[in-house]
Design a protein around this motif. Structure first.
Motif, PDB file in Angstrom:
ATOM      1  N   ASP A 393       6.138  16.760  36.658  1.00 49.51           N
ATOM      2  CA  ASP A 393       4.784  17.134  36.516  1.00 49.51           C
ATOM      3  C   ASP A 393       5.121  18.746  36.308  1.00 49.51           C
ATOM      4  O   ASP A 393       5.436  19.421  37.186  1.00 49.51           O
ATOM      5  CB  ASP A 393       3.800  16.930  37.484  1.00 49.51           C
ATOM      6  CG  ASP A 393       2.407  17.495  36.993  1.00 49.51           C
ATOM      7  OD1 ASP A 393       2.342  18.371  36.185  1.00 49.51           O
ATOM      8  OD2 ASP A 393       1.574  17.242  37.927  1.00 49.51           O
ATOM      9  N   MET A 395       3.155  21.087  35.296  1.00 47.24           N
ATOM     10  CA  MET A 395       2.215  21.984  35.990  1.00 47.24           C
ATOM     11  C   MET A 395       2.228  22.040  37.181  1.00 47.24           C
ATOM     12  O   MET A 395       1.596  22.897  37.820  1.00 47.24           O
ATOM     13  CB  MET A 395       0.791  21.594  35.494  1.00 47.24           C
ATOM     14  CG  MET A 395       0.494  21.524  33.648  1.00 47.24           C
ATOM     15  SD  MET A 395       0.277  23.362  33.339  1.00 47.24           S
ATOM     16  CE  MET A 395       2.096  23.407  32.477  1.00 47.24           C
ATOM     17  N   LYS A 396       2.632  21.207  38.212  1.00 48.50           N
ATOM     18  CA  LYS A 396       2.961  21.056  39.451  1.00 48.50           C
ATOM     19  C   LYS A 396       3.841  22.330  39.817  1.00 48.50           C
ATOM     20  O   LYS A 396       3.501  23.129  40.882  1.00 48.50           O
ATOM     21  CB  LYS A 396       3.226  19.732  40.033  1.00 48.50           C
ATOM     22  CG  LYS A 396       3.437  19.778  41.532  1.00 48.50           C
ATOM     23  CD  LYS A 396       3.883  18.353  41.958  1.00 48.50           C
ATOM     24  CE  LYS A 396       3.997  18.342  43.583  1.00 48.50           C
ATOM     25  NZ  LYS A 396       4.282  16.886  43.900  1.00 48.50           N
ATOM     26  N   LYS A 398       4.469  24.890  37.768  1.00 45.52           N
ATOM     27  CA  LYS A 398       3.782  25.979  37.360  1.00 45.52           C
ATOM     28  C   LYS A 398       3.132  26.567  38.520  1.00 45.52           C
ATOM     29  O   LYS A 398       3.190  27.755  38.949  1.00 45.52           O
ATOM     30  CB  LYS A 398       2.942  25.911  36.182  1.00 45.52           C
ATOM     31  CG  LYS A 398       2.349  26.997  35.660  1.00 45.52           C
ATOM     32  CD  LYS A 398       1.563  26.892  34.286  1.00 45.52           C
ATOM     33  CE  LYS A 398       0.805  28.045  33.791  1.00 45.52           C
ATOM     34  NZ  LYS A 398       0.154  27.896  32.556  1.00 45.52           N
ATOM     35  N   ASN A 399       2.061  25.590  39.356  1.00 44.22           N
ATOM     36  CA  ASN A 399       1.341  26.199  40.339  1.00 44.22           C
ATOM     37  C   ASN A 399       1.902  26.734  41.318  1.00 44.22           C
ATOM     38  O   ASN A 399       1.760  27.769  41.980  1.00 44.22           O
ATOM     39  CB  ASN A 399       0.496  25.012  40.781  1.00 44.22           C
ATOM     40  CG  ASN A 399      -0.606  24.646  39.774  1.00 44.22           C
ATOM     41  OD1 ASN A 399      -1.015  25.254  38.626  1.00 44.22           O
ATOM     42  ND2 ASN A 399      -1.024  23.220  39.640  1.00 44.22           N
ATOM     43  N   VAL A 400       3.162  26.052  41.835  1.00 44.75           N
ATOM     44  CA  VAL A 400       3.926  26.773  42.906  1.00 44.75           C
ATOM     45  C   VAL A 400       4.641  27.919  42.336  1.00 44.75           C
ATOM     46  O   VAL A 400       4.739  28.998  43.324  1.00 44.75           O
ATOM     47  CB  VAL A 400       5.099  25.583  43.217  1.00 44.75           C
ATOM     48  CG1 VAL A 400       6.086  26.123  44.396  1.00 44.75           C
ATOM     49  CG2 VAL A 400       4.392  24.281  43.703  1.00 44.75           C
ATOM     50  N   GLU A 402       3.804  30.206  40.067  1.00 47.87           N
ATOM     51  CA  GLU A 402       2.962  31.407  40.249  1.00 47.87           C
ATOM     52  C   GLU A 402       2.566  31.817  41.438  1.00 47.87           C
ATOM     53  O   GLU A 402       2.256  33.300  41.471  1.00 47.87           O
ATOM     54  CB  GLU A 402       1.803  31.203  39.170  1.00 47.87           C
ATOM     55  CG  GLU A 402       2.022  30.815  37.923  1.00 47.87           C
ATOM     56  CD  GLU A 402       0.974  30.557  36.775  1.00 47.87           C
ATOM     57  OE1 GLU A 402      -0.083  30.560  37.406  1.00 47.87           O
ATOM     58  OE2 GLU A 402       1.283  30.771  35.640  1.00 47.87           O
ATOM     59  N   LYS A 403       2.251  31.047  42.366  1.00 45.56           N
ATOM     60  CA  LYS A 403       2.225  31.610  43.639  1.00 45.56           C
ATOM     61  C   LYS A 403       3.301  32.478  44.276  1.00 45.56           C
ATOM     62  O   LYS A 403       3.237  33.450  45.223  1.00 45.56           O
ATOM     63  CB  LYS A 403       1.946  30.415  44.681  1.00 45.56           C
ATOM     64  CG  LYS A 403       0.771  29.695  44.426  1.00 45.56           C
ATOM     65  CD  LYS A 403       0.612  28.345  45.630  1.00 45.56           C
ATOM     66  CE  LYS A 403      -0.758  27.779  45.101  1.00 45.56           C
ATOM     67  NZ  LYS A 403      -1.041  26.388  45.661  1.00 45.56           N
ATOM     68  N   ASN A 407       7.487  33.270  36.607  1.00 46.12           N
ATOM     69  CA  ASN A 407       7.223  32.597  35.292  1.00 46.12           C
ATOM     70  C   ASN A 407       8.384  31.872  34.807  1.00 46.12           C
ATOM     71  O   ASN A 407       9.456  32.409  34.705  1.00 46.12           O
ATOM     72  CB  ASN A 407       6.899  33.786  34.120  1.00 46.12           C
ATOM     73  CG  ASN A 407       5.568  34.434  34.459  1.00 46.12           C
ATOM     74  OD1 ASN A 407       4.527  33.679  34.741  1.00 46.12           O
ATOM     75  ND2 ASN A 407       5.261  35.684  34.302  1.00 46.12           N
ATOM     76  N   TYR A 410       7.434  26.383  30.247  1.00 45.45           N
ATOM     77  CA  TYR A 410       6.928  25.210  30.244  1.00 45.45           C
ATOM     78  C   TYR A 410       6.855  24.729  29.034  1.00 45.45           C
ATOM     79  O   TYR A 410       6.127  24.748  28.233  1.00 45.45           O
ATOM     80  CB  TYR A 410       5.522  25.194  31.085  1.00 45.45           C
ATOM     81  CG  TYR A 410       5.580  25.923  32.390  1.00 45.45           C
ATOM     82  CD1 TYR A 410       6.164  25.278  33.440  1.00 45.45           C
ATOM     83  CD2 TYR A 410       5.250  27.228  32.383  1.00 45.45           C
ATOM     84  CE1 TYR A 410       6.133  25.982  34.936  1.00 45.45           C
ATOM     85  CE2 TYR A 410       5.246  27.822  33.596  1.00 45.45           C
ATOM     86  CZ  TYR A 410       5.864  27.311  34.861  1.00 45.45           C
ATOM     87  OH  TYR A 410       5.909  27.905  36.038  1.00 45.45           O
ATOM     88  N   GLU A 413       4.909  18.417  29.408  1.00 49.93           N
ATOM     89  CA  GLU A 413       4.454  18.385  30.647  1.00 49.93           C
ATOM     90  C   GLU A 413       5.373  17.605  31.668  1.00 49.93           C
ATOM     91  O   GLU A 413       5.371  17.602  32.863  1.00 49.93           O
ATOM     92  CB  GLU A 413       3.398  17.005  30.595  1.00 49.93           C
ATOM     93  CG  GLU A 413       3.836  15.638  29.903  1.00 49.93           C
ATOM     94  CD  GLU A 413       2.720  14.910  29.750  1.00 49.93           C
ATOM     95  OE1 GLU A 413       2.991  13.589  29.395  1.00 49.93           O
ATOM     96  OE2 GLU A 413       1.390  15.314  29.808  1.00 49.93           O
ATOM     97  N   ALA A 439       8.085  21.847  45.148  1.00 52.95           N
ATOM     98  CA  ALA A 439       7.598  20.834  44.385  1.00 52.95           C
ATOM     99  C   ALA A 439       7.970  19.453  44.542  1.00 52.95           C
ATOM    100  O   ALA A 439       7.247  18.516  44.231  1.00 52.95           O
ATOM    101  CB  ALA A 439       7.761  21.195  42.869  1.00 52.95           C
TER     102      ALA A 439
END
Length: 953
Positions: A393, A395-396, A398-400, A402-403, A407, A410, A413, A439
Motif C-alpha cells: 500500500d 499510501m501507507k 506515504k503517510n509514514v 510525510e510524518k 517525499n 509514488y 498504489e 510500514a
C-alpha cells in the motif's frame, strides 16, 4: 530623501537631473515627452492596479515569511531533479556576485574571455562525461534539450528518408514524464509521429528516423543500450540518449555505443532545485552535426597578434540568418548555471566526482539490501541511485514518510521509487529505514550494512565506466577554496559586466538587478524545493507565483499568465501554440499563416515554423513602421487561413507605431490573433499595454523588463500573458497539473518553469509598486531621448516617431563612415577602450547600432557614454581610408599591447588606452585583441584542448 523608497535606488536619474535633461531633449516635463512619444489613443487612462510599493527591508521580511511557508522535506522523488550541494565558494563568488550575474551574452568576445573560458570548461566536462565529440554551452532544461534532439535528428534525416517522408520517432517508455509531454508538444506541429514503447521489443523498421532512450530509466533501471544503438545504426536510425550526469561518472558513456546525441541536465552539479529551475541542460553530439546543433558553441580562435582567444562559434544567432529556415528558436542558454556546474567539476575534479557518485551509489546499494531483509521486492536489477519498490500500500508508506518529512515517488498504489542524492546523509538513510520498517511494523536494524557496501556489486562489468575523464589541468588544479576563489576572480576580471559600466544594448534592457531582489535566491527554503512536491509543501512558492501572475496580468491588461516558458523564445513558441489550440477548438485548424514584419526578431519566424505555421513577411516603410498597405494586401490574400500576426511593440526600430490599433483590428477582422513580442515592454509598463493596443497574447522577458539578470546569457524567463479566449489553453505539466481547462502539453520540464528566478521579478514589482514601475518606463524613454539629442549631428538616428521621438531605444546609422574605411564593428571594439560594452550591433539593420540606456543609469553615466561616442566620432573623422593603421581599426588595445617595448602606431599610447579623462579613473583592459571569427570556424575547437593541438590547427 525617502530612504524607504526603492524607486530612488532603482532609477538612476534623480530629480535634480531632470531640468538639464528636459533642456537637452526640448520639453518642459516628462508628460510632454511621453505625449510626444506614445500615441494618445493607446495611453492608459488609469494608474496600474498594483499594491503600494514596500521598502527593501519590508520586502526581505515578507520574502522570509513566505519562505517559512515552504516545507523543506527530504525529497527522493528523482525524475530528473535531485538535491545537490552548492560549494560555498561557488555560491559566494558566482551566484551572489554581480561580476558574474550582470554580464551579457558574450557577443563581444574581447571583453568576455572569463565567461568564455568558464563555458569552455563546461563543454569539456560534458564531452568527457558523455563520450561525445561536441557540446554546446547549455540549453534550458533536460526536456527541452530532448525535444531539440528530436527536431535536430529530424532535420538531418538522410535524403532517402526525406524523400520517403519518414516521420516516426521512437520514444522509450522509460522516458521522464515531463520529457514525454514536451516531445508531444514539439512533434505535433511538425508532423512527427511519436511511437512510445519498450526498447527491447522495438522493430527497427525503415519508417523511423530516430529514437530516444533514458539512461538510467525514469524509475532507476540501468539498461544496456549498446545492442540497440548498433542495430539502429545498421538501419539508419539516429539515437538520442537522455542521461543522468552524475551516473555517467560510474556508467559507460553513451558515446561509447556510437549514439548521435546525449542530453540531460547539470542540476546535480551544485545547482539548487529551486522548485524546477533555472538549471543548465546539456546537449552533446557528433562533430558531423556541428552545423545543426541548437544553441551556442564556445570555440577557440586567435586574436590579431595570433594569441589564443575564445568566442562564440558557428551558428550563433542562427535565427537572424536563417529566420524561417532555422531548425531551432533557441537564442539563449543558462550560462550562469552552466558556469556554476562547470566550476563544480573544476572544484571537485575527477576523483571528487567519483567519490560523490560512489557515495550516492553505496547508499542505494545499502538500502536495497535493507529492503530485502524486510521482504520488500526491489525491482531494479541494475541501478545507480534509484530503487523501484513493490509495496502492499503505497499510501501507507506515504503517510509514514510525510510524518518523517520525506517525499518519495509514488508510482501507483503498489509501487514507489526513491532516488538517493549527494545530500543524503547517514542519518537520512536511517530515517528511510525507519519509514519502511514502520510500514511493515518491523524493527529490523541497519547495523552492519556499511561494512559490506563495497561488496555489493549491482552494475555489470559491461556497464561500468572504464574510460578516463576530466584529465585536463583545469579540472586538477583548483581543489582548495583559496585556489578556486582566485581562479574565479581571475576569470571575472576578464569580463566587462554591469557592475563596471552601462551596457546600452537595444532590445536587451540591461537594467539594475537589485541586491534585495537577488538575496532570496540563496535561502534554503526557496532553493531546496523539488518541483514535484505536493502543493501544500510549497505554499510560499504558490503564493509568490500566483501574485506574480496577477501582477503581470495587471501590467499587460490580460486575463491569464503562464510562468512555464523559461526563455523569451520559448514564450514566443508557447504563445503561438495557444493560438494554434484556440483555432483548433473553433474547427479552424486550417489557419496556419503567420504574418511577421521584416524587422522582427529572428526568433519570431523560427518560433512560427516550429508551431506548424507558414511565415509570410510584410514590409516596413521608410520610417521603420509596418507598411500598412503591404500588410493589407497580405491579409486579403491569406484571410481564409490567417492564424496570427507577430508584432514587436514598440517596433524593433524603437518607434511607437501610431497605426497599431488599426493593424490589430485588421487581423481580428480577418479571423487571426495578434501575438506581441514583449522584448520592448520596458517602454510600455504603466503607460500602455498589449491589451490596449489590441494584442491577444504576449511574452514578457523577465530577464529584461522585470530585472532578472542576464547572467552572461541566461537564465531567462519568458512567461506568456493572454486574453480571455486564450486562457483555457495555457500549458500544463503531466506530474503537477497547471494551466487552463483545455491546456496544451508542456512547454518546459517544470510546472512553473524557472520558479526560483521568478522571485526577482516579484520583488521588483513589489518594491516599485504602480508609481515606481511607471516612473521607470518614463525615465527609460527620457534617457533614450537624451542620448539621441546629445548625439544629434554626430550620428544619424534612423527611425523616430511622428514627432521625432524615440521610444526607450534608438538606432544610429554607422554606414556613412565606410567612406573613411570605418565599419560598425570598429566602433563597437573601440568602445571597449573607453570602458563600455557596445550597443546591439547590426540588428535589426546591418551597419547600425541600437542603443538602449534603461532607467537604471545615472545622468553622469549617460554623459560618459555620450562623451565616448562623440570622441569616437572625432576619431572616425580623422581616419583615412588608405591607412587602416588607426586607433579604431586597431581597437581594442590590451595592456600587453600598450606596455610593449614596441609601439608602431601613428597615435600615442595615451590616446589608445586613455582617450578621455574619466577612462583612467576606472580603466577596463580587454585581455585579447580583436578575435578572428573565420579562423575559429574553420578550425573548430570547443573543449579545453591542449594548446599544442590548438597550435597545430
Amino acid at each position: 530623501m525617502n530612504t524607504d523608497a526603492f524607486a530612488l535606488r532603482h532609477i538612476g536619474v534623480h530629480e535634480k537631473d531632470l531640468k538639464k535633461m528636459f533642456e537637452i531633449v526640448g520639453v518642459n516635463d516628462l508628460e510632454e515627452l511621453i505625449s510626444q512619444t506614445i500615441p494618445h489613443d493607446i495611453r492608459l487612462k488609469e494608474k496600474l492596479n498594483l499594491p503600494e510599493a514596500i521598502s527593501e527591508h519590508d520586502f526581505l521580511n515578507h520574502i522570509q515569511n513566505l519562505a517559512n511557508k515552504n516545507k523543506v522535506f527530504k525529497s527522493y522523488i528523482g525524475l530528473g531533479y535531485h538535491e545537490s550541494l552548492t560549494p560555498s565558494v561557488i555560491k559566494r563568488n558566482i551566484l551572489e556576485n554581480p561580476g558574474w550575474y550582470t554580464a551579457y551574452t558574450p557577443y563581444q568576445a574581447e571583453i568576455a574571455q572569463g565567461r568564455l573560458e568558464a563555458l569552455l570548461n563546461y563543454q569539456t566536462m560534458i564531452c568527457d562525461l558523455t563520450g561525445m565529440e561536441l557540446a554546446n554551452a547549455s540549453l534550458l532544461d533536460e526536456s527541452t534539450a530532448a525535444a531539440e534532439a528530436m527536431t535536430m535528428l529530424y532535420d538531418i534525416r538522410s535524403r532517402q528518408q526525406k524523400k520517403a517522408g519518414v516521420l516516426k520517432f521512437f520514444v522509450s517508455e522509460e522516458i521522464l514524464p515531463q520529457t514525454l509531454s514536451l516531445l508531444k508538444t514539439r512533434s505535433t506541429p511538425l508532423g512527427i509521429e511519436l511511437v512510445i514503447g519498450d526498447h527491447e521489443k522495438f522493430e527497427f523498421s525503415n519508417d523511423f528516423y530516430g529514437a530516444i532512450l533514458q539512461y538510467p530509466g525514469k524509475y532507476g533501471q540501468v539498461h544496456d543500450y549498446e545492442a540497440f544503438a548498433t542495430k539502429a545504426q545498421e538501419n539508419d536510425i539516429k539515437v538520442a540518449v537522455a542521461a543522468d550526469i552524475l551516473s555517467l561518472v560510474s556508467l559507460t558513456a553513451p558515446g561509447d555505443w556510437g549514439v548521435d546525441v546525449v542530453v540531460g541536465t547539470t542540476q546535480r552539479f551544485g545547482i539548487p532545485l529551486g522548485y524546477g529551475g533555472p538549471h543548465a541542460a546539456f546537449f552533446a553530439t557528433k562533430e558531423a552535426y556541428k552545423r545543426s546543433i541548437p544553441g551556442r558553441i564556445i570555440g577557440m580562435t586567435k586574436d590579431t597578434d595570433g594569441n589564443p582567444a575564445m568566442r562564440m562559434a558557428l551558428q550563433t544567432r542562427e535565427q537572424h540568418i536563417k529566420r524561417d529556415k532555422a531548425t531551432s528558436n533557441i537564442c539563449t542558454a543558462q550560462v550562469l548555471l552552466a558556469v556554476m556546474a562547470g566550476m563544480y567539476a573544476v572544484y571537485h575534479g575527477p576523483e571528487g566526482l567519483k567519490f560523490i557518485a560512489n557515495k550516492v551509489h553505496d547508499k542505494a546499494k545499502l538500502f536495497s539490501k535493507f529492503l530485502q531483509k524486510l521482504d520488500y521486492k526491489q525491482l531494479n536489477s541494475v541501478f545507480f541511485d534509484t530503487l523501484k519498490i513493490q509495496v502492499n500500500d503505497s499510501m501507507k508508506i506515504k503517510n509514514v514518510a510525510e510524518k518523517h518529512g520525506v517525499n518519495l515517488n509514488y508510482i501507483d498504489e503498489n509501487m514507489v521509487s526513491l532516488s538517493f542524492n549527494e545530500a543524503t546523509s547517514n542519518n537520512d538513510l536511517k530515517a528511510l529505514m525507519s519509514i519502511f520498517s514502520s510500514a511493515k511494523k518491523d524493527k529490523t536494524e541497519s547495523h552492519g550494512f556499511k561494512s559490506y557496501a563495497n561488496e555489493i556489486d549491482v552494475i555489470p562489468h559491461e556497464l561500468k565506466r572504464d574510460s578516463t575523464f576530466l584529465e585536463q589541468p583545469v579540472f586538477n588544479s583548483y581543489h582548495s577554496e583559496t585556489e578556486l576563489m582566485r581562479y574565479i576572480k581571475k576569470l571575472e576580471r576578464k569580463d566587462l559586466a554591469l557592475n563596471h559600466s552601462m551596457i546600452s544594448l537595444g532590445s536587451c534592457t540591461m537594467k539594475l538587478n537589485a541586491a534585495s531582489e537577488m538575496l532570496p535566491l540563496s535561502l534554503a527554503n526557496w532553493g531546496n524545493i523539488h518541483p514535484f512536491v505536493p502543493l501544500n509543501q510549497a505554499e510560499g512558492y504558490q503564493f509568490m507565483l500566483q501574485e506574480l501572475e496577477k501582477q503581470l496580468n495587471v501590467i499587460t491588461g490580460f486575463a491569464g499568465t503562464s510562468l512555464q516558458p523559461n526563455s523569451g523564445a520559448q514564450g514566443e513558441y508557447a504563445g503561438l501554440m495557444t493560438i494554434r489550440a484556440y483555432h483548433e477548438s473553433r474547427n479552424e485548424a486550417h489557419r496556419n499563416i503567420c504574418i511577421i514584419p521584416a524587422s522582427a526578431h529572428g526568433t519570431n519566424p523560427a518560433s512560427a515554423v516550429m508551431a506548424g505555421m507558414k511565415v509570410v513577411v510584410t514590409k516596413t516603410d521608410e520610417h521603420g513602421n509596418i507598411d500598412v498597405v503591404d500588410l493589407e494586401e497580405k491579409v486579403n490574400v491569406h484571410s481564409e487561413n490567417l492564424a496570427a500576426l507577430m508584432v514587436t511593440y514598440p517596433s524593433t526600430h524603437g518607434v511607437f507605431e501610431s497605426s497599431i490599433r488599426y493593424i490589430t483590428k485588421l487581423i481580428h477582422d480577418n479571423g487571426g490573433q495578434v501575438y506581441m513580442d514583449g522584448a520592448n515592454m520596458n517602454a510600455q509598463v504603466g503607460l500602455t499595454n498589449p491589451a490596449t493596443i489590441g494584442a491577444d497574447v504576449c511574452h514578457l522577458n523577465l530577464h529584461k523588463t522585470f530585472a532578472i539578470p542576464h547572467g552572461g546569457g541566461g537564465p531567462g524567463v519568458g512567461p506568456i500573458c493572454v486574453a480571455p479566449q486564450l486562457k483555457p489553453f495555457l500549458p500544463s505539466n503531466p506530474v503537477i497539473p497547471t494551466g487552463g481547462e483545455k491546456a496544451i502539453t508542456a512547454i518546459s520540464g517544470a510546472p512553473w518553469g524557472s520558479a526560483l528566478a521568478c522571485l526577482i521579478s516579484y520583488g521588483y514589482i513589489k518594491m516599485l509598486g504602480a508609481d515606481g514601475v511607471t516612473d521607470s518606463t518614463k525615465i527609460a524613454i527620457l534617457s533614450a531621448n537624451y542620448i539621441k539629442e546629445r548625439l544629434n549631428g554626430k550620428y544619424d538616428v534612423l527611425y523616430t516617431g511622428e514627432q521625432g521621438r524615440a521610444a526607450h531605444e534608438m538606432i544610429i546609422d554607422c554606414r556613412p563612415f565606410k567612406e573613411n574605411g570605418i565599419e560598425v564593428t570598429d566602433i563597437a571594439k573601440r568602445l571597449m577602450d573607453y570602458g563600455f560594452h557596445a550597443p546591439t550591433v547590426s540588428f535589426p539593420v546591418a551597419g547600425t547600432m541600437m542603443i538602449e540606456p534603461t532607467e537604471s543609469e545615472s545622468l553622469a553615466e549617460l554623459d560618459r557614454f555620450c562623451d565616448a561616442m562623440i570622441s569616437i566620432r572625432k576619431e572616425i573623422d580623422a581616419a583615412i581610408i588608405e591607412n587602416p593603421n588607426n586607433v579604431l581599426k586597431n581597437s581594442p588595445h590590451t595592456l600587453a599591447m600598450v606596455t610593449s617595448d614596441n609601439w608602431d602606431f601613428p597615435y600615442s599610447r595615451e590616446q589608445a588606452a586613455f582617450p578621455l579623462d574619466f577612462v583612467g579613473d576606472n580603466k577596463f583592459w580587454p585581455t585579447v585583441r580583436r578575435t578572428d571569427e573565420a579562423f575559429g570556424d574553420r578550425n573548430l575547437i570547443c573543449t579545453c584542448t591542449p594548446i599544442e593541438a590548438y597550435a597545430e590547427a
